[in-house]
Design an enzyme around this catalytic site. Sequence first.
Site, PDB file in Angstrom:
ATOM      1  N   TYR A  20       0.812  -1.214   0.000  1.00 62.99           N
ATOM      2  CA  TYR A  20       0.000   0.000   0.000  1.00 62.99           C
ATOM      3  C   TYR A  20       0.847   1.265   0.000  1.00 62.99           C
ATOM      4  O   TYR A  20       0.389   2.332  -0.403  1.00 62.99           O
ATOM      5  CB  TYR A  20      -0.941   0.033   1.207  1.00 62.99           C
ATOM      6  CG  TYR A  20      -2.078  -0.957   1.148  1.00 62.99           C
ATOM      7  CD1 TYR A  20      -2.326  -1.732   0.015  1.00 62.99           C
ATOM      8  CD2 TYR A  20      -2.918  -1.136   2.236  1.00 62.99           C
ATOM      9  CE1 TYR A  20      -3.367  -2.638  -0.030  1.00 62.99           C
ATOM     10  CE2 TYR A  20      -3.967  -2.040   2.199  1.00 62.99           C
ATOM     11  CZ  TYR A  20      -4.181  -2.797   1.066  1.00 62.99           C
ATOM     12  OH  TYR A  20      -5.216  -3.691   1.027  1.00 62.99           O
ATOM     13  N   LYS A  61       3.039 -15.347   3.382  1.00 60.07           N
ATOM     14  CA  LYS A  61       2.986 -16.221   2.201  1.00 60.07           C
ATOM     15  C   LYS A  61       4.428 -16.580   1.827  1.00 60.07           C
ATOM     16  O   LYS A  61       4.901 -16.342   0.712  1.00 60.07           O
ATOM     17  CB  LYS A  61       2.263 -15.502   1.048  1.00 60.07           C
ATOM     18  CG  LYS A  61       1.884 -16.418  -0.124  1.00 60.07           C
ATOM     19  CD  LYS A  61       0.899 -17.513   0.260  1.00 60.07           C
ATOM     20  CE  LYS A  61       0.499 -18.322  -0.983  1.00 60.07           C
ATOM     21  NZ  LYS A  61      -0.268 -19.535  -0.614  1.00 60.07           N
ATOM     22  N   ASP A  82      -3.566 -18.013   3.033  1.00 61.37           N
ATOM     23  CA  ASP A  82      -4.744 -18.723   2.531  1.00 61.37           C
ATOM     24  C   ASP A  82      -5.266 -19.720   3.569  1.00 61.37           C
ATOM     25  O   ASP A  82      -6.473 -19.867   3.756  1.00 61.37           O
ATOM     26  CB  ASP A  82      -4.452 -19.416   1.200  1.00 61.37           C
ATOM     27  CG  ASP A  82      -3.099 -20.094   1.149  1.00 61.37           C
ATOM     28  OD1 ASP A  82      -2.308 -19.968   2.106  1.00 61.37           O
ATOM     29  OD2 ASP A  82      -2.791 -20.741   0.121  1.00 61.37           O
ATOM     30  N   ASP A  91      -5.475  -6.345   5.959  1.00 65.19           N
ATOM     31  CA  ASP A  91      -6.670  -5.676   5.459  1.00 65.19           C
ATOM     32  C   ASP A  91      -7.757  -6.703   5.143  1.00 65.19           C
ATOM     33  O   ASP A  91      -8.922  -6.556   5.529  1.00 65.19           O
ATOM     34  CB  ASP A  91      -6.302  -4.872   4.207  1.00 65.19           C
ATOM     35  CG  ASP A  91      -7.410  -3.932   3.763  1.00 65.19           C
ATOM     36  OD1 ASP A  91      -8.447  -3.849   4.444  1.00 65.19           O
ATOM     37  OD2 ASP A  91      -7.246  -3.272   2.724  1.00 65.19           O
ATOM     38  N   ASP A 111     -11.210  -7.944   7.796  1.00 69.61           N
ATOM     39  CA  ASP A 111     -12.594  -7.816   7.337  1.00 69.61           C
ATOM     40  C   ASP A 111     -13.309  -9.160   7.374  1.00 69.61           C
ATOM     41  O   ASP A 111     -14.502  -9.242   7.693  1.00 69.61           O
ATOM     42  CB  ASP A 111     -12.632  -7.237   5.919  1.00 69.61           C
ATOM     43  CG  ASP A 111     -12.456  -5.727   5.906  1.00 69.61           C
ATOM     44  OD1 ASP A 111     -12.404  -5.130   6.989  1.00 69.61           O
ATOM     45  OD2 ASP A 111     -12.364  -5.147   4.812  1.00 69.61           O
TER      46      ASP A 111
END
Length: 356
Positions: free
Chosen positions: A141, A191, A223, A247, A251
């Site tokens: 980001y 990851k 994942d 992020d 959520d």
Amino acid sequence: MMKKIVVIPGDGIGGEITRSAVEVLKKTDEKFRLGLSYEEHDAGGTAYDKFGTPLPESTLEACKQADAVLFGAVGGEKWDNVEPSLRPEKAILGLRKGLGLYANLRPVKVADALVEYSPLKPELVKGVDLVIVRELVGGIYFGDRCESEQHNGAERAWDLENYSVPEVERIAKLAFETAKVRRGKVTSVDKANVLATSRLWRRTVTKLAGEHKDVELNHLYVDNCAMQLAVRPTQFDVIVTGNLFGDILSDEAAVIGGSIGLMPSASIGELTSLYEPIHGSAPDIAGKGIANPMGTILSAAMLLRYSLGLEKEADALDAAVSAALDAGLRTADIAGKGDVSLSTQQMGQAIRSRLC
């Protein structure tokens, strides 16, 4: 001594929910004599309409001088076609950078009264009590990017992901310290089987764990973590991860409780910390008086706890929210069949009346 709180309503329902939270804070102040003062400033689309920028310098400077910031929400379709660097969401990124908001804490604790509202089976969600610690000012980001360029005869865009050891150490240390006052378990999410930044992340967190031997550390690929949040969320205590993964996972975790309208967050800063509900500006219901203020009110409780060190007062506010829920009081987003839906104002009043 007076403590100054900057309130940034933002866009959409932001004004309604922050107004409700401030009224609850004022009641808390009245009861415990906290000496709080409030100063309102613009950011987001509203600020763009007034000043041509989503984050006026006056707003940022006021935040730097405050003891804490209570934030509503920004964005909406009205500003979808604004030039990317001036979109309302840039206000959030600007505040993160300007205040050094390096970590986002998102607690997800499902009240027994709301177990039935979760999309998960009751036996999976009962007892969920976790915190996601998300790195907030690094990663993709905040990396270099290109909106459009020609490459081998085709248009492409790209974003650069990068992390340094000090950035990872800082967020991991906060996660370990958070776990020490909870159940003593940290799950680091990356990851590392694919990404070089994740391999550095894993090495750094593992090394730092040697300084926190009283905390159990385990690693999950992002994942797998996403799947585990859906099939066995009670296994988690503290989850620490980077900006992009955090992020997404935060959520996902938020809906476990039945509504993102219930979920608070704290963005911990080097200067001033910022507190906000995790939901968006919901322009479709703005002005209708039906938005759920609980996420913002619980964010205000985190403000008392983390920025002002007022543990007893924060506990009282948390308890008032729980008491309202236990009494069966609901806003439209969490109302079941046969429930009476309270307005934003009515729910705020119900919580104020239960402060004790």
